[in-house]
Design a protein around this motif. Structure first.
Motif, PDB file in Angstrom:
ATOM      1  N   UNK A  55       0.948  -1.277  -0.069  1.00  0.00           N
ATOM      2  CA  UNK A  55       0.019  -0.187   0.062  1.00  0.00           C
ATOM      3  C   UNK A  55       0.673   1.339   0.002  1.00  0.00           C
ATOM      4  N   UNK A  56       1.864   1.421   1.003  1.00  0.00           N
ATOM      5  CA  UNK A  56       2.490   2.287   0.683  1.00  0.00           C
ATOM      6  C   UNK A  56       3.554   2.535  -0.461  1.00  0.00           C
ATOM      7  N   UNK A  57       3.959   1.496  -1.053  1.00  0.00           N
ATOM      8  CA  UNK A  57       4.702   1.827  -2.408  1.00  0.00           C
ATOM      9  C   UNK A  57       3.658   2.060  -3.459  1.00  0.00           C
ATOM     10  N   UNK A  58       2.510   1.639  -3.481  1.00  0.00           N
ATOM     11  CA  UNK A  58       1.280   1.934  -4.488  1.00  0.00           C
ATOM     12  C   UNK A  58       0.819   3.463  -4.254  1.00  0.00           C
ATOM     13  N   UNK A  59       0.763   3.921  -3.231  1.00  0.00           N
ATOM     14  CA  UNK A  59       0.329   5.308  -2.604  1.00  0.00           C
ATOM     15  C   UNK A  59       1.431   6.343  -3.401  1.00  0.00           C
ATOM     16  N   UNK A  60       2.617   6.082  -2.951  1.00  0.00           N
ATOM     17  CA  UNK A  60       3.674   6.753  -3.638  1.00  0.00           C
ATOM     18  C   UNK A  60       3.737   6.859  -5.146  1.00  0.00           C
ATOM     19  N   UNK A  61       3.699   5.558  -5.629  1.00  0.00           N
ATOM     20  CA  UNK A  61       3.836   5.394  -7.223  1.00  0.00           C
ATOM     21  C   UNK A  61       2.652   6.090  -7.613  1.00  0.00           C
ATOM     22  N   UNK A  62       1.564   6.003  -7.134  1.00  0.00           N
ATOM     23  CA  UNK A  62       0.042   6.998  -7.662  1.00  0.00           C
ATOM     24  C   UNK A  62       0.559   8.390  -7.793  1.00  0.00           C
ATOM     25  N   UNK A  63       0.751   8.793  -6.396  1.00  0.00           N
ATOM     26  CA  UNK A  63       1.114  10.196  -6.078  1.00  0.00           C
ATOM     27  C   UNK A  63       2.063  10.920  -7.265  1.00  0.00           C
ATOM     28  N   UNK A  64       3.168  10.335  -7.475  1.00  0.00           N
ATOM     29  CA  UNK A  64       4.052  10.647  -8.590  1.00  0.00           C
ATOM     30  C   UNK A  64       3.476  10.562  -9.849  1.00  0.00           C
ATOM     31  N   UNK A  65       2.944   9.447 -10.167  1.00  0.00           N
ATOM     32  CA  UNK A  65       2.272   9.324 -11.483  1.00  0.00           C
ATOM     33  C   UNK A  65       1.242  10.444 -11.931  1.00  0.00           C
ATOM     34  N   UNK A  66       0.479  10.967 -10.952  1.00  0.00           N
ATOM     35  CA  UNK A  66      -0.602  11.733 -10.822  1.00  0.00           C
ATOM     36  C   UNK A  66       0.070  13.198 -11.316  1.00  0.00           C
ATOM     37  N   UNK A  67       1.307  13.484 -10.625  1.00  0.00           N
ATOM     38  CA  UNK A  67       1.936  14.615 -10.915  1.00  0.00           C
ATOM     39  C   UNK A  67       2.617  14.885 -12.447  1.00  0.00           C
ATOM     40  N   UNK A  68       2.524  13.944 -13.150  1.00  0.00           N
ATOM     41  CA  UNK A  68       3.463  13.974 -14.383  1.00  0.00           C
ATOM     42  C   UNK A  68       2.395  13.526 -15.493  1.00  0.00           C
ATOM     43  N   UNK A  69       2.169  14.441 -16.336  1.00  0.00           N
ATOM     44  CA  UNK A  69       1.520  13.985 -17.564  1.00  0.00           C
ATOM     45  C   UNK A  69       2.275  13.411 -18.640  1.00  0.00           C
ATOM     46  N   UNK A  70       3.328  13.743 -18.764  1.00  0.00           N
ATOM     47  CA  UNK A  70       3.944  13.211 -20.013  1.00  0.00           C
ATOM     48  C   UNK A  70       4.915  11.994 -19.411  1.00  0.00           C
ATOM     49  N   UNK A  71       5.680  11.097 -20.643  1.00  0.00           N
ATOM     50  CA  UNK A  71       6.042   9.952 -20.187  1.00  0.00           C
ATOM     51  C   UNK A  71       7.659  10.314 -19.696  1.00  0.00           C
ATOM     52  N   UNK A  72       8.046   9.388 -19.004  1.00  0.00           N
ATOM     53  CA  UNK A  72       9.455   9.417 -18.321  1.00  0.00           C
ATOM     54  C   UNK A  72       9.480   8.618 -17.162  1.00  0.00           C
ATOM     55  N   UNK A  73      10.726   8.493 -16.434  1.00  0.00           N
ATOM     56  CA  UNK A  73      10.955   7.598 -15.549  1.00  0.00           C
ATOM     57  C   UNK A  73      10.928   8.708 -14.190  1.00  0.00           C
ATOM     58  N   UNK A  74       9.704   8.863 -13.631  1.00  0.00           N
ATOM     59  CA  UNK A  74       9.634   9.630 -12.487  1.00  0.00           C
ATOM     60  C   UNK A  74       9.744   9.018 -11.083  1.00  0.00           C
ATOM     61  N   UNK A  75      10.006   7.567 -11.407  1.00  0.00           N
ATOM     62  CA  UNK A  75       9.938   6.785  -9.830  1.00  0.00           C
ATOM     63  C   UNK A  75      11.283   6.634  -9.457  1.00  0.00           C
ATOM     64  N   UNK A  76      12.265   7.450  -9.904  1.00  0.00           N
ATOM     65  CA  UNK A  76      13.696   7.356  -9.207  1.00  0.00           C
ATOM     66  C   UNK A  76      14.015   8.756  -8.666  1.00  0.00           C
ATOM     67  N   UNK A  77      14.354   8.855  -7.556  1.00  0.00           N
ATOM     68  CA  UNK A  77      14.836  10.056  -6.936  1.00  0.00           C
ATOM     69  C   UNK A  77      13.534  10.895  -6.401  1.00  0.00           C
TER      70      UNK A  77
END
Length: 139
Positions: free
Chosen positions: A46-68
């Motif tokens: 759940x913690x990992x999913x929440x963080x991933x969803x928060x990051x993905x919702x902040x970025x509309x274009x493609x890219x690797x936003x899950x590092x850093x």
């Protein structure tokens, strides 16, 4: 100095203590939201999913936003996420200015600290008192 524990729960305890200290010294943290092994425990998932969803919702274009991904040591949610995931993902770091003061060792229950000796000793004692009984320094 490198540290390890015998269990993930005890490493979570140690990271909880470290996270509070990192907040006190104004450290900025980041985490990579990738794991080499699947996370099966529901609270961790759940913690990992929440963080991933928060990051993905902040970025509309493609890219690797899950590092850093920034960690918030000042919030209870950020501290909880750091304690749960800081040693389970492929990377987690904290800096004071440009100085690296914390990092996790990928795929292992090992973390590294570069803080004043008195701070490290205090963190060690606090973690032991909080239940991280197997905490030990590595050469």
């Amino acid at each position: 100095m490198k540290f390890t524990t015998s269990t993930d729960a005890e490493m979570e305890t140690f990271l909880s203590v470290i996270g509070k200290h990192l907040n006190e010294i104004g450290a900025e943290g980041m985490i990579d939201l990738y794991t080499d092994e699947p996370i099966k425990e529901p609270a961790l998932q759940q913690a990992l999913i929440e963080m991933t969803q928060e990051v993905e919702s902040q970025h509309s274009r493609k890219g690797d936003y899950l590092t850093g991904v920034p960690l918030d040591f000042a919030s209870q949610t950020g501290l909880r996420r750091f304690a749960l995931l800081g040693h389970r993902t492929i990377g987690s770091e904290a800096y004071v200015g440009k100085k690296l003061v914390f990092t996790s060792i990928e795929n292992e229950r090992i973390v590294w600290l570069d803080l004043p000796t008195a701070d490290v000793t205090s963190l060690e004692e606090a973690a032991l008192a909080a239940g991280a009984r197997s905490l030990r320094r590595l050469p």
